[in-house]
Design a protein around this motif. Structure first.
Motif, short mmCIF file in Angstrom:
data_model
loop_
_atom_site.label_atom_id
_atom_site.label_comp_id
_atom_site.label_asym_id
_atom_site.label_seq_id
_atom_site.Cartn_x
_atom_site.Cartn_y
_atom_site.Cartn_z
N LEU A 21 -11.24 -9.65 -23.97
CA LEU A 21 -12.04 -10.62 -23.22
C LEU A 21 -13.43 -10.06 -23.01
CD1 LEU A 21 -12.07 -13.32 -21.64
CD2 LEU A 21 -11.36 -12.02 -19.61
N THR A 22 -14.44 -10.83 -23.41
CA THR A 22 -15.82 -10.39 -23.27
C THR A 22 -16.39 -10.79 -21.92
OG1 THR A 22 -16.77 -12.44 -24.18
CG2 THR A 22 -16.12 -10.72 -25.75
N GLU A 23 -17.53 -10.22 -21.59
CA GLU A 23 -18.16 -10.52 -20.31
C GLU A 23 -18.60 -11.97 -20.21
OE1 GLU A 23 -21.33 -7.83 -19.54
OE2 GLU A 23 -20.02 -6.07 -19.30
N ASP A 24 -18.91 -12.60 -21.34
CA ASP A 24 -19.32 -14.00 -21.28
C ASP A 24 -18.15 -14.97 -21.45
OD1 ASP A 24 -19.05 -13.26 -23.93
OD2 ASP A 24 -20.79 -14.40 -24.65
N GLY A 25 -16.91 -14.46 -21.33
CA GLY A 25 -15.77 -15.35 -21.25
C GLY A 25 -15.12 -15.74 -22.56
N ILE A 26 -15.38 -15.00 -23.63
CA ILE A 26 -14.76 -15.29 -24.92
C ILE A 26 -13.47 -14.49 -25.03
CG2 ILE A 26 -15.00 -15.17 -27.42
CD1 ILE A 26 -18.08 -15.26 -26.92
N LEU A 223 -21.45 -21.14 -28.01
CA LEU A 223 -20.69 -22.10 -27.21
C LEU A 223 -20.57 -21.64 -25.75
CD1 LEU A 223 -17.73 -23.00 -29.63
CD2 LEU A 223 -19.75 -24.38 -29.13
N ALA A 224 -20.37 -20.35 -25.55
CA ALA A 224 -20.13 -19.81 -24.21
C ALA A 224 -21.33 -19.97 -23.28
CB ALA A 224 -19.73 -18.35 -24.30
N LYS A 225 -22.49 -20.32 -23.82
CA LYS A 225 -23.67 -20.54 -22.99
C LYS A 225 -23.57 -21.84 -22.19
CE LYS A 225 -26.75 -18.15 -26.25
NZ LYS A 225 -27.90 -18.32 -27.18
N ARG A 226 -22.67 -22.74 -22.59
CA ARG A 226 -22.55 -24.03 -21.92
C ARG A 226 -21.76 -23.88 -20.63
NH1 ARG A 226 -25.02 -23.50 -26.66
NH2 ARG A 226 -25.87 -25.48 -27.41
N PRO A 227 -21.93 -24.83 -19.70
CA PRO A 227 -21.19 -24.75 -18.42
C PRO A 227 -19.68 -24.82 -18.66
CG PRO A 227 -23.01 -26.30 -18.26
CD PRO A 227 -22.89 -25.93 -19.70
N PRO A 228 -18.91 -24.11 -17.86
CA PRO A 228 -17.45 -24.04 -18.07
C PRO A 228 -16.77 -25.40 -18.11
CG PRO A 228 -18.12 -22.36 -16.52
CD PRO A 228 -19.33 -23.20 -16.78
N LEU A 229 -17.12 -26.31 -17.21
CA LEU A 229 -16.45 -27.61 -17.20
C LEU A 229 -16.85 -28.45 -18.41
CD1 LEU A 229 -16.36 -28.67 -13.44
CD2 LEU A 229 -14.59 -27.57 -14.84
#
Length: 285
Positions: A21-26, A223-229
């Motif tokens: 798991l990366t820091e940006d949530g991947i 993709l991970a730059k976008r808001p979580p929701l």
């Protein structure tokens, strides 16, 4: 099958599935057996269903990369790296209560595997790193499917071996590529190369093997730059029709496959795809 999970709970829970798991949530999910290409046996099959349930229940991830290891995505049949089967294959019908319950358990895992993948609520990038000739619906349920130049797709585990292709293959190939192409692939055992799979619409990009994961990570970080929701609701939007297709077809497909398997049940690993006729005697080689 999905419940609320966190990375620490499943990160080291599966022998055949490596998670990072990366820091940006991947979340990086890599199939393997002892560090090499995945050996497809009952344990790796059943554990994949549970692993995807854990991934689907993790609300802190933003993107999933799913891939294999080494030469194959999942084209090794029940053989350990030393070439030895994990158990002696049993080629026989399984009569009575034992056979009924064993087949029912496998059907249960089959259904959960498919629906747990679809319950992953973040964009899923599938990086098919080599031949994929069993349960190809798993990577193909990704939102972005990348394939190495040496990858191919094939369903050798069903019709070519005397079984009904009812555990997801009959859904995904018709859904992505059209009914006629899907039927042709499943009935003939066709090897669909990566470039042809792209022409058919099943694959988005074909890349050199050593560039495959670099490209997957490049897309994932963007993709991970976008808001979580936004990420979660977009994945839900994209899987809605596929969920309907699986709800309509998966259970009766698995039921038909399971019922026919009472006649031919290759239990265990180490079986070549076309090594015997469906009506050969038990232990025939």
């Amino acid at each position: 099958m999905v419940k609320r999970t966190r990375f620490s709970e499943y990160a080291n829970a599966y022998a055949n599935y490596k998670f990072e798991l990366t820091e940006d949530g991947i979340l990086f999910m890599q199939c393997h057996t002892e560090g090499g290409s995945l050996v497809w046996d009952w344990k790796s099959h059943d554990d994949m269903a549970d692993a995807f349930a854990d991934v689907a229940g993790d609300r802190e991830i933003k993107v999933l990369i799913h891939t294999g290891t080494g030469e194959n995505y999942n084209a090794d049949w029940g053989l350990l790296p030393n070439g030895e089967p994990p158990e002696e294959p049993v080629y026989q019908a399984m009569p009575g209560e034992r056979g009924l319950w064993k087949l029912d358990e496998k059907a249960w895992y089959n259904r959960n595997l498919q629906f747990n993948v679809l319950d992953v609520d973040v964009p899923m990038i599938s990086a098919v790193n080599g031949p994929c000739n069993i349960h190809s619906e798993i990577p193909l349920m990704g939102d972005i499917v990348l394939a190495s130049e040496d990858a191919y797709f094939q369903d050798v585990s069903h019709f070519p071996r005397g079984q009904v292709p009812g555990d997801g293959q009959h859904i995904i190939w018709s859904f992505l590529c059209g009914h006629n192409r899907g039927r042709y692939l499943l009935l003939t055992g066709k090897k669909l190369g990566a470039h042809e799979a792209k022409e058919w619409g099943a694959v988005a990009e074909v890349l050199p093997k050593d560039k495959l994961l670099d490209r997957a990570w490049e897309i994932a970080h963007e993709l991970a730059k976008r808001p979580p929701l936004v990420l979660r609701y977009t994945r839900q939007l994209f899987t809605q029709e596929l969920k309907r297709a699986f709800l309509n077809e998966a259970c009766h497909g698995v039921a038909r496959e399971t019922y026919a398997q009472r006649q031919f049940f290759p239990f265990g690993g180490g079986m070549e795809p076309l090594d015997r006729a469906w009506d050969a005697q038990p232990w025939a080689r």
